[in-house]
Write a protein that holds these residues in place. Structure first.
Motif, PDB file in Angstrom:
ATOM      1  N   ILE A 270       0.870  -1.191   0.000  1.00 59.99           N
ATOM      2  CA  ILE A 270       0.000   0.000   0.000  1.00 59.99           C
ATOM      3  C   ILE A 270       0.898   1.229   0.000  1.00 59.99           C
ATOM      4  CG2 ILE A 270      -1.977   1.120   1.079  1.00 59.99           C
ATOM      5  CD1 ILE A 270      -2.476  -1.426   2.711  1.00 59.99           C
ATOM      6  N   GLY A 271       0.814   2.010  -1.055  1.00 60.22           N
ATOM      7  CA  GLY A 271       1.663   3.201  -1.170  1.00 60.22           C
ATOM      8  C   GLY A 271       0.909   4.429  -0.696  1.00 60.22           C
ATOM      9  N   VAL A 272       1.085   4.756   0.570  1.00 58.23           N
ATOM     10  CA  VAL A 272       0.396   5.938   1.108  1.00 58.23           C
ATOM     11  C   VAL A 272       1.350   7.132   1.118  1.00 58.23           C
ATOM     12  CG1 VAL A 272      -1.210   6.678   2.906  1.00 58.23           C
ATOM     13  CG2 VAL A 272      -0.652   4.276   2.699  1.00 58.23           C
ATOM     14  N   ALA A 273       2.639   6.849   1.010  1.00 48.95           N
ATOM     15  CA  ALA A 273       3.633   7.929   1.108  1.00 48.95           C
ATOM     16  C   ALA A 273       3.415   8.990   0.038  1.00 48.95           C
ATOM     17  CB  ALA A 273       5.033   7.339   0.961  1.00 48.95           C
ATOM     18  N   ALA A 274       3.688  10.227   0.433  1.00 50.85           N
ATOM     19  CA  ALA A 274       3.690  11.327  -0.538  1.00 50.85           C
ATOM     20  C   ALA A 274       5.133  11.426  -1.029  1.00 50.85           C
ATOM     21  CB  ALA A 274       3.239  12.611   0.135  1.00 50.85           C
ATOM     22  N   ASN A 304      12.231  10.937  -9.846  1.00 55.08           N
ATOM     23  CA  ASN A 304      12.465   9.811  -8.928  1.00 55.08           C
ATOM     24  C   ASN A 304      11.799   8.559  -9.488  1.00 55.08           C
ATOM     25  OD1 ASN A 304      14.005  10.632  -6.702  1.00 55.08           O
ATOM     26  ND2 ASN A 304      12.282  11.778  -5.853  1.00 55.08           N
ATOM     27  N   PRO A 305      12.227   7.392  -9.042  1.00 57.90           N
ATOM     28  CA  PRO A 305      11.493   6.189  -9.481  1.00 57.90           C
ATOM     29  C   PRO A 305      10.081   6.216  -8.907  1.00 57.90           C
ATOM     30  CG  PRO A 305      13.156   5.645  -7.821  1.00 57.90           C
ATOM     31  CD  PRO A 305      13.350   7.082  -8.164  1.00 57.90           C
ATOM     32  N   ASP A 306       9.109   5.723  -9.670  1.00 58.66           N
ATOM     33  CA  ASP A 306       7.744   5.612  -9.152  1.00 58.66           C
ATOM     34  C   ASP A 306       7.644   4.253  -8.448  1.00 58.66           C
ATOM     35  OD1 ASP A 306       4.948   5.096  -8.842  1.00 58.66           O
ATOM     36  OD2 ASP A 306       4.579   6.742 -10.234  1.00 58.66           O
ATOM     37  N   ILE A 307       7.614   4.303  -7.132  1.00 58.38           N
ATOM     38  CA  ILE A 307       7.709   3.075  -6.328  1.00 58.38           C
ATOM     39  C   ILE A 307       6.528   2.145  -6.568  1.00 58.38           C
ATOM     40  CG2 ILE A 307       7.931   2.173  -3.965  1.00 58.38           C
ATOM     41  CD1 ILE A 307       9.012   5.041  -3.227  1.00 58.38           C
ATOM     42  N   ILE A 308       5.337   2.715  -6.431  1.00 55.08           N
ATOM     43  CA  ILE A 308       4.149   1.863  -6.479  1.00 55.08           C
ATOM     44  C   ILE A 308       3.947   1.295  -7.895  1.00 55.08           C
ATOM     45  CG2 ILE A 308       2.267   3.528  -6.958  1.00 55.08           C
ATOM     46  CD1 ILE A 308       2.293   1.136  -4.009  1.00 55.08           C
ATOM     47  N   LYS A 309       4.339   2.078  -8.878  1.00 57.30           N
ATOM     48  CA  LYS A 309       4.244   1.612 -10.270  1.00 57.30           C
ATOM     49  C   LYS A 309       5.212   0.447 -10.493  1.00 57.30           C
ATOM     50  CE  LYS A 309       4.293   3.550 -14.919  1.00 57.30           C
ATOM     51  NZ  LYS A 309       4.614   4.760 -15.690  1.00 57.30           N
ATOM     52  N   GLY A 322      -2.647   2.133  -4.394  1.00 55.88           N
ATOM     53  CA  GLY A 322      -2.049   3.471  -4.396  1.00 55.88           C
ATOM     54  C   GLY A 322      -2.970   4.476  -3.738  1.00 55.88           C
ATOM     55  N   PHE A 323      -2.471   5.646  -3.501  1.00 56.37           N
ATOM     56  CA  PHE A 323      -3.264   6.757  -2.993  1.00 56.37           C
ATOM     57  C   PHE A 323      -3.159   7.892  -3.997  1.00 56.37           C
ATOM     58  CE2 PHE A 323      -5.003   6.658   1.373  1.00 56.37           C
ATOM     59  CZ  PHE A 323      -4.837   5.307   1.603  1.00 56.37           C
ATOM     60  N   ALA A 324      -4.234   8.620  -4.168  1.00 57.58           N
ATOM     61  CA  ALA A 324      -4.177   9.782  -5.060  1.00 57.58           C
ATOM     62  C   ALA A 324      -4.639  10.997  -4.273  1.00 57.58           C
ATOM     63  CB  ALA A 324      -5.072   9.546  -6.268  1.00 57.58           C
ATOM     64  N   LYS A 336      -7.362   7.526 -13.626  1.00 56.24           N
ATOM     65  CA  LYS A 336      -6.289   7.537 -14.624  1.00 56.24           C
ATOM     66  C   LYS A 336      -5.017   6.907 -14.030  1.00 56.24           C
ATOM     67  CE  LYS A 336      -4.767  11.070 -17.835  1.00 56.24           C
ATOM     68  NZ  LYS A 336      -4.784  12.518 -17.974  1.00 56.24           N
ATOM     69  N   LYS A 337      -4.727   7.290 -12.771  1.00 50.72           N
ATOM     70  CA  LYS A 337      -3.526   6.746 -12.106  1.00 50.72           C
ATOM     71  C   LYS A 337      -3.637   5.248 -11.865  1.00 50.72           C
ATOM     72  CE  LYS A 337      -1.997  10.755  -9.814  1.00 50.72           C
ATOM     73  NZ  LYS A 337      -2.077  11.586  -8.664  1.00 50.72           N
ATOM     74  N   LEU A 338      -4.833   4.824 -11.505  1.00 48.23           N
ATOM     75  CA  LEU A 338      -5.083   3.390 -11.272  1.00 48.23           C
ATOM     76  C   LEU A 338      -4.655   2.604 -12.506  1.00 48.23           C
ATOM     77  CD1 LEU A 338      -6.795   1.250  -9.434  1.00 48.23           C
ATOM     78  CD2 LEU A 338      -8.600   1.675 -11.082  1.00 48.23           C
ATOM     79  N   GLN A 340      -2.835   3.805 -15.290  1.00 47.06           N
ATOM     80  CA  GLN A 340      -1.455   4.080 -15.728  1.00 47.06           C
ATOM     81  C   GLN A 340      -0.439   3.293 -14.918  1.00 47.06           C
ATOM     82  OE1 GLN A 340      -1.042   8.275 -15.413  1.00 47.06           O
ATOM     83  NE2 GLN A 340      -1.640   8.664 -17.537  1.00 47.06           N
ATOM     84  N   LYS A 341      -0.693   3.175 -13.619  1.00 42.43           N
ATOM     85  CA  LYS A 341       0.285   2.514 -12.747  1.00 42.43           C
ATOM     86  C   LYS A 341       0.014   1.020 -12.612  1.00 42.43           C
ATOM     87  CE  LYS A 341       1.174   6.728 -10.114  1.00 42.43           C
ATOM     88  NZ  LYS A 341       2.142   7.257  -9.168  1.00 42.43           N
ATOM     89  N   ASN A 342      -1.102   0.556 -13.213  1.00 40.23           N
ATOM     90  CA  ASN A 342      -1.451  -0.862 -13.157  1.00 40.23           C
ATOM     91  C   ASN A 342      -1.761  -1.328 -11.729  1.00 40.23           C
ATOM     92  OD1 ASN A 342      -1.878  -3.411 -14.234  1.00 40.23           O
ATOM     93  ND2 ASN A 342       0.263  -4.044 -13.919  1.00 40.23           N
TER      94      ASN A 342
HETATM   95  O1  C5P Z   1       1.470  10.076  -9.344  1.00 39.96           O
HETATM   96  P1  C5P Z   1       1.197  10.404  -7.923  1.00 39.96           P
HETATM   97  O2  C5P Z   1       2.401  10.835  -7.151  1.00 39.96           O
HETATM   98  O3  C5P Z   1       0.044  11.327  -7.690  1.00 39.96           O
HETATM   99  O4  C5P Z   1       0.682   9.011  -7.340  1.00 39.96           O
HETATM  100  C1  C5P Z   1       0.402   8.815  -5.990  1.00 39.96           C
HETATM  101  C2  C5P Z   1       0.602   7.370  -5.639  1.00 39.96           C
HETATM  102  O5  C5P Z   1       1.830   6.895  -6.165  1.00 39.96           O
HETATM  103  C3  C5P Z   1       0.745   7.176  -4.150  1.00 39.96           C
HETATM  104  O6  C5P Z   1       0.279   5.882  -3.856  1.00 39.96           O
HETATM  105  C4  C5P Z   1       2.244   7.303  -3.922  1.00 39.96           C
HETATM  106  O7  C5P Z   1       2.647   6.645  -2.737  1.00 39.96           O
HETATM  107  C5  C5P Z   1       2.785   6.619  -5.159  1.00 39.96           C
HETATM  108  N1  C5P Z   1       4.072   7.127  -5.631  1.00 39.96           N
HETATM  109  C6  C5P Z   1       5.193   6.318  -5.551  1.00 39.96           C
HETATM  110  N2  C5P Z   1       6.393   6.760  -6.045  1.00 39.96           N
HETATM  111  C7  C5P Z   1       6.496   7.976  -6.590  1.00 39.96           C
HETATM  112  C8  C5P Z   1       5.368   8.815  -6.677  1.00 39.96           C
HETATM  113  C9  C5P Z   1       4.180   8.361  -6.173  1.00 39.96           C
HETATM  114  O8  C5P Z   1       5.097   5.206  -5.043  1.00 39.96           O
HETATM  115  N3  C5P Z   1       7.662   8.386  -7.042  1.00 39.96           N
END
Ligand code: C5P
Length: 403
Positions: A270-274, A304-309, A322-324, A336-338, A340-342
């Motif tokens: 679960i990616g809650v981090a901002a 930065n790398p997109d972790i949740i993606k 993920g969280f938006a 859209k994020k759901l 795009q990020k699969n």
């Molecule tokens: O694209 P955006 O940042 O709005 O997406 C939010 C979601 O993606 C959150 O779940 C956040 O934890 C995750 N995220 C991530 N790695 C990033 C950017 C966002 O895991 N670099």
């Protein structure tokens, strides 16, 4: 056992009211926030001041008290609670609750509340055994309320029988039991929370306002659901939740590395981090000096790398949530994020609204998956977390049923 749970304790008129004072302390010991509402009769047995001192909040007694209504109105109080516990509950109170009366603050709160209501009765054994009381009990059970006790034993009136308030420790345990679901037992849940900090030089960084509260509440909810929980958190002011593997990190890259290390064992991420989307292209070894004669400065940032993606697109593909956090077009951007990020699920919240935004204790979210949207009304981040965990468990069960 009750981390950050908001418990509204209703005290009604009976000699066992003195035991409710101890109950406040024992609930707090388990991490709960407690606010107390007393009926007029209860104040004849114990003073509101006792409960005010113990709970550290004003004690509410009247429906139409302008002073307490300005602190927190009765509807707000009902909405605040994750659980209402009436202890001790008198025969009269049960009767009023069963008939749906709203003739004092406590009955009105019970009518207005959407959360679970638990009742710990205490009365003379003959009153408890009376057909009217038993019929009221049955009616309240049928309406989804739960009863803790009463227990048998010697009563204050000198008689022996069923009617004693259940032991305070047992009431606390039953309260915790209402939040403990076992829905994710045997599962390993990895949660990212809080902000990340992207260093510019040894003293400066780029970050955001994330408090970490929702992510930490999810970690607590996952623990209560019986999961093994790894909480990978950026810098926050919150204490690490009990019974979690706590991994503190600073930057998005650190967070990415920590998450990737858990991928082999994670069932749910679960990616809650901002997470900061960008970081400074270069990290200056020395403090960057103000340059004379320039009234602007250009910073070059790289992605930065997109972790949740990365998690959602990994070979292992754990159930990924993920969280938006959006300020406009919430559902559209989140959906859209759901895609795009699969992701398997995304939780959207409006961070432009300060009552439910980054640092607040409440949240109002929409839980979205490919074929469904579920709106969750405004409630505590703790309760929001519990509901999200329920949705995850349901979807996970459906997914493995289909496999
Ligand atoms: O694209 P955006 O940042 O709005 O997406 C939010 C979601 O993606 C959150 O779940 C956040 O934890 C995750 N995220 C991530 N790695 C990033 C950017 C966002 O895991 N670099």
């Amino acid at each position: 056992m009750l981390p950050n749970k908001r418990i509204l304790l209703g005290v009604t008129g009976g000699i066992a009211a003195y035991k409710a004072a101890e109950l406040v302390r024992r609930l707090q010991d388990q991490g709960a926030q407690v606010r107390v509402v007393m009926t007029r009769a209860a104040t004849e047995f114990v003073t509101p001041l006792t409960f005010q001192a113990l709970s550290t909040y004003p004690v509410h007694t009247d429906l139409l008290n302008t002073e307490t209504e300005t602190v927190m109105g009765h509807i707000e109080l009902a909405r605040w609670a994750d659980l209402i516990v009436i202890a001790p509950a008198s025969a009269d109170f049960l009767a009023r609750l069963a008939t749906g009366r709203g003739d004092d603050l406590l009955t009105t709160l019970c009518l207005a509340a959407e959360c679970k209501i638990a009742i710990a009765p205490a009365m003379n054994q003959a009153m408890w055994a009376k057909a009217a009381t038993q019929a009221n009990r049955q009616l309240l059970l049928d309406r989804g309320m739960v009863f803790f006790g009463p227990e048998e034993g010697l009563q204050a009136c000198g008689e022996t029988g069923a009617g004693r308030l259940l032991d305070v420790a047992a009431i606390v345990e039953h309260c915790a039991g209402l939040f403990t679901t076992g829905l994710l037992s045997g599962k390993h849940v990895v949660i990212t929370a809080g902000p990340t900090r992207e260093a510019l030089d040894p003293v400066r960084y780029i970050s955001n306002h994330s408090s970490g509260k929702q992510g930490y509440a999810l970690a607590e909810a996952a623990v209560l659901a019986g999961a093994t929980v790894t909480l990978i958190s950026g810098p926050t002011n919150l204490p690490p939740p009990d019974r979690t593997n706590f991994v503190p990190v600073v930057s998005a890259q650190d967070m990415y590395d920590a998450v990737m290390q858990t991928l082999d064992i994670a069932d749910i991420v679960i990616g809650v981090a901002a997470v900061a989307d960008y970081r400074p292209a270069t990290l200056s070894e020395q403090k960057i000096k103000k340059s004379d004669g320039h009234n602007s400065m250009v910073l070059e940032l790289i992605e930065n790398p997109d972790i949740i993606k990365a998690v959602a697109n990994s070979k292992h593909h754990p159930f990924t949530v993920g969280f938006a956090a959006e300020t406009t077009n919430l559902l559209e951007y989140a959906t859209k994020k759901l895609k795009q990020k699969n992701l398997d699920m995304i939780v959207a919240n409006d961070v432009a609204n300060h009552a439910i935004g980054f640092d607040s204790d409440d949240n109002e979210t929409a839980v979205i998956w490919v074929d469904h949207v579920e709106q969750l009304p405004r409630m505590s981040k703790s309760n929001t977390a519990g509901r999200i965990i329920e949705f995850i468990a349901q979807r996970l069960a459906q997914k493995s049923g289909c496999a």
